[in-house]
Design an enzyme around this catalytic site. Structure first.
Site, PDB file in Angstrom:
ATOM      1  N   HIS A 112      -3.594  -5.006   0.359  1.00  0.00           N
ATOM      2  CA  HIS A 112      -3.311  -5.464   1.726  1.00  0.00           C
ATOM      3  C   HIS A 112      -3.340  -6.990   1.778  1.00  0.00           C
ATOM      4  O   HIS A 112      -4.398  -7.584   1.981  1.00  0.00           O
ATOM      5  CB  HIS A 112      -4.354  -4.904   2.696  1.00  0.00           C
ATOM      6  CG  HIS A 112      -4.246  -3.438   2.940  1.00  0.00           C
ATOM      7  ND1 HIS A 112      -4.229  -2.882   4.206  1.00  0.00           N
ATOM      8  CD2 HIS A 112      -4.141  -2.398   2.090  1.00  0.00           C
ATOM      9  CE1 HIS A 112      -4.129  -1.562   4.122  1.00  0.00           C
ATOM     10  NE2 HIS A 112      -4.073  -1.254   2.840  1.00  0.00           N
ATOM     11  N   CYS A 117       0.826  -1.210   0.000  1.00  0.00           N
ATOM     12  CA  CYS A 117       0.000   0.000   0.000  1.00  0.00           C
ATOM     13  C   CYS A 117       0.864   1.266   0.000  1.00  0.00           C
ATOM     14  O   CYS A 117       1.524   1.557  -0.994  1.00  0.00           O
ATOM     15  CB  CYS A 117      -0.986  -0.049   1.167  1.00  0.00           C
ATOM     16  SG  CYS A 117      -2.423   1.025   0.936  1.00  0.00           S
ATOM     17  N   MET A 118       0.930   2.008   1.089  1.00  0.00           N
ATOM     18  CA  MET A 118       1.806   3.172   1.149  1.00  0.00           C
ATOM     19  C   MET A 118       3.258   2.762   0.896  1.00  0.00           C
ATOM     20  O   MET A 118       4.008   3.454   0.203  1.00  0.00           O
ATOM     21  CB  MET A 118       1.686   3.860   2.510  1.00  0.00           C
ATOM     22  CG  MET A 118       2.706   4.955   2.765  1.00  0.00           C
ATOM     23  SD  MET A 118       2.424   6.485   1.862  1.00  0.00           S
ATOM     24  CE  MET A 118       1.247   7.286   2.959  1.00  0.00           C
ATOM     25  N   ASN A 129      -7.225  -0.391   0.273  1.00  0.00           N
ATOM     26  CA  ASN A 129      -7.599   0.879   0.884  1.00  0.00           C
ATOM     27  C   ASN A 129      -6.548   1.920   0.516  1.00  0.00           C
ATOM     28  O   ASN A 129      -5.558   2.100   1.203  1.00  0.00           O
ATOM     29  CB  ASN A 129      -7.691   0.745   2.411  1.00  0.00           C
ATOM     30  CG  ASN A 129      -7.923   2.089   3.078  1.00  0.00           C
ATOM     31  OD1 ASN A 129      -8.336   3.057   2.435  1.00  0.00           O
ATOM     32  ND2 ASN A 129      -7.649   2.169   4.363  1.00  0.00           N
ATOM     33  N   PHE A 158      -4.239   6.993  -3.529  1.00  0.00           N
ATOM     34  CA  PHE A 158      -3.152   7.393  -4.421  1.00  0.00           C
ATOM     35  C   PHE A 158      -2.680   6.162  -5.177  1.00  0.00           C
ATOM     36  O   PHE A 158      -2.870   5.025  -4.726  1.00  0.00           O
ATOM     37  CB  PHE A 158      -1.996   8.005  -3.624  1.00  0.00           C
ATOM     38  CG  PHE A 158      -2.326   9.341  -3.005  1.00  0.00           C
ATOM     39  CD1 PHE A 158      -1.949  10.524  -3.618  1.00  0.00           C
ATOM     40  CD2 PHE A 158      -3.025   9.408  -1.809  1.00  0.00           C
ATOM     41  CE1 PHE A 158      -2.253  11.761  -3.053  1.00  0.00           C
ATOM     42  CE2 PHE A 158      -3.343  10.638  -1.231  1.00  0.00           C
ATOM     43  CZ  PHE A 158      -2.959  11.814  -1.858  1.00  0.00           C
ATOM     44  N   GLN A 208       3.931   2.616  -2.721  1.00  0.00           N
ATOM     45  CA  GLN A 208       4.063   3.950  -3.295  1.00  0.00           C
ATOM     46  C   GLN A 208       5.405   4.584  -2.920  1.00  0.00           C
ATOM     47  O   GLN A 208       6.018   5.294  -3.727  1.00  0.00           O
ATOM     48  CB  GLN A 208       2.896   4.821  -2.826  1.00  0.00           C
ATOM     49  CG  GLN A 208       1.540   4.312  -3.293  1.00  0.00           C
ATOM     50  CD  GLN A 208       0.383   4.840  -2.456  1.00  0.00           C
ATOM     51  OE1 GLN A 208       0.573   5.608  -1.503  1.00  0.00           O
ATOM     52  NE2 GLN A 208      -0.831   4.422  -2.797  1.00  0.00           N
ATOM     53  N   GLU A 234      -2.400  -9.047   4.017  1.00  0.00           N
ATOM     54  CA  GLU A 234      -2.778  -9.647   5.305  1.00  0.00           C
ATOM     55  C   GLU A 234      -4.276  -9.886   5.372  1.00  0.00           C
ATOM     56  O   GLU A 234      -4.753 -10.754   6.094  1.00  0.00           O
ATOM     57  CB  GLU A 234      -2.315  -8.767   6.470  1.00  0.00           C
ATOM     58  CG  GLU A 234      -3.220  -7.626   6.846  1.00  0.00           C
ATOM     59  CD  GLU A 234      -3.288  -6.515   5.804  1.00  0.00           C
ATOM     60  OE1 GLU A 234      -4.305  -5.807   5.767  1.00  0.00           O
ATOM     61  OE2 GLU A 234      -2.335  -6.359   5.028  1.00  0.00           O
TER      62      GLU A 234
END
Length: 371
Positions: free
Chosen positions: A343, A257-258, A299, A302, A261, A345
């Site tokens: 995600h 996720c982040m 989730n 960006f 990025q 997990e």
């Protein structure tokens, strides 16, 4: 269980659209970016996911709260959302193992929300117009007063938020049998990510979002995990600097996720804000390496610039979103680093993507054998 009495509540959108409904949670006022989640279950995991920090969550499922809450289903130590918008909010629950109602949970956490509005119309509106800020109030009925408060809510673009959700102190978790040591850069990590490492024999040490690489490296980890988190990745500069150094050291690295990025940013690949993000547990993704598809939990608001990634000599795309062809995964060609936008997990499910933790452990083993 005490009977809850709802008061009137108002939802005001940035473009001036007004919805009137009933209050839920604490009586108060709260603003943030409006986003909708398409999952049918797992509301407690959503509400405690640090990636939702600063956002008003709209649930597309009709009923919320009907199975109550219990401690095992949290992803962090507190409720992270700015507020909840839903159709039907249940003040009663039927699950025998539940420890309390969602209403009591929200009251204790200080969460403001609104229910009994047409969420289908709201979601269509956001989908067409794009992500925008909103404000919910169960104490202010004057729309003009709310409009002034809404103007003070910052745009998500350019906003650094990992500092609000990351751990303040280093901590670590150790399984009975330790095979590897994984340093976790906490941009908003979820508990189930750490559980997945523990289940695979990985001792994890969790570091604050702005920890310098040198500090993490003192622990001599076998590899690094760059977690999910809220806000604009381009504004999370400390993490980008650390990832550049991890790549230079050629230590195994896995980002989600982040973290995905941030890996792009560390390679000079831009990220940008989406018209609407991907949020839910039913996002279809294709693994280009295997040709197989998986249903994923996501989730994010960006995304990595696909054109820049395709033209980059050191990075290749490994996964794509089957709804809009956006980048869902990538890996370095000459370094032991890879990432996905979703995600893996996947608490509370689906579990199609947990194989990625196994792939990272295999990378750790390969790296250790080559030393």
């Amino acid at each position: 269980m005490k009977k809850h009495t709802s008061s009137e509540a108002i939802l005001l959108l940035e473009d001036g659209t007004v919805y009137k409904g009933k209050s839920l949670g604490r009586i108060g006022t709260s603003g943030g970016e409006l986003c909708f989640n398409t999952g049918m279950t797992g509301y407690q995991e959503i509400f405690t996911d640090p990636s939702y920090y600063g956002q008003l969550v709209v649930t597309t499922v009709s009923h919320v709260g009907n199975y109550g809450v219990q401690h095992e289903e949290v992803e962090s130590d507190k409720v992270q959302i700015s507020g909840l918008v839903c159709k039907e909010f249940s003040h009663f629950f039927s699950r025998k193992t539940a420890e309390g109602s969602l209403q009591e949970y929200f009251e204790k956490a200080g969460v403001v929300g609104i229910c009994e509005i047409d969420t289908r119309a709201l979601v269509r509106h956001i989908r067409d117009k794009g992500a925008m800020n909103g404000i919910v109030s169960s104490e202010i009925t004057d729309v003009e007063e709310l409009r002034k408060k809404l103007a003070e809510v910052p745009s998500m673009a350019g906003l650094e938020l990992s500092s609000h959700v990351s751990t303040r102190e280093v901590y670590h978790l150790k399984p009975d049998e330790v095979k590897f040591r994984v340093a976790v850069l906490d941009l908003g990590v979820k508990r189930n990510s750490l559980n997945n490492f523990m289940q695979r024999g990985c001792e994890v040490k969790v570091f604050p979002y702005n920890t310098p690489f040198e500090e993490m490296e003192k622990w001599n980890p076998d590899g690094y995990f760059i977690s999910n988190g809220p806000g604009d990745p381009a504004a999370t500069r400390d993490a980008v600097a650390s990832v550049k150094q991890i790549l230079a050291k050629e230590k195994p690295m896995f980002g989600i996720c982040m973290g995905h990025q941030i890996l792009a940013q560390a390679n000079g690949i831009a990220t940008y804000k989406m018209h609407n993000g991907h949020r839910g547990l039913n996002q279809p993704v294709k693994n280009l390496l295997t040709g197989k598809s998986e249903i994923t939990s996501q989730n994010h608001g960006f995304v990595v610039d696909s054109e820049q990634l395709r033209n980059h000599p050191e990075v290749e795309i490994t996964h794509i979103n089957l709804n809009d062809n956006t980048v869902e995964g990538m890996r370095m060609r000459t370094k032991p680093a890879f990432s996905v936008q979703y995600h893996p997990e996947s608490s509370p499910g689906p579990h199609d993507s947990t194989y990625l933790f196994d792939e990272f452990v295999a990378l750790l083993e390969e790296s250790k054998n080559n030393v």
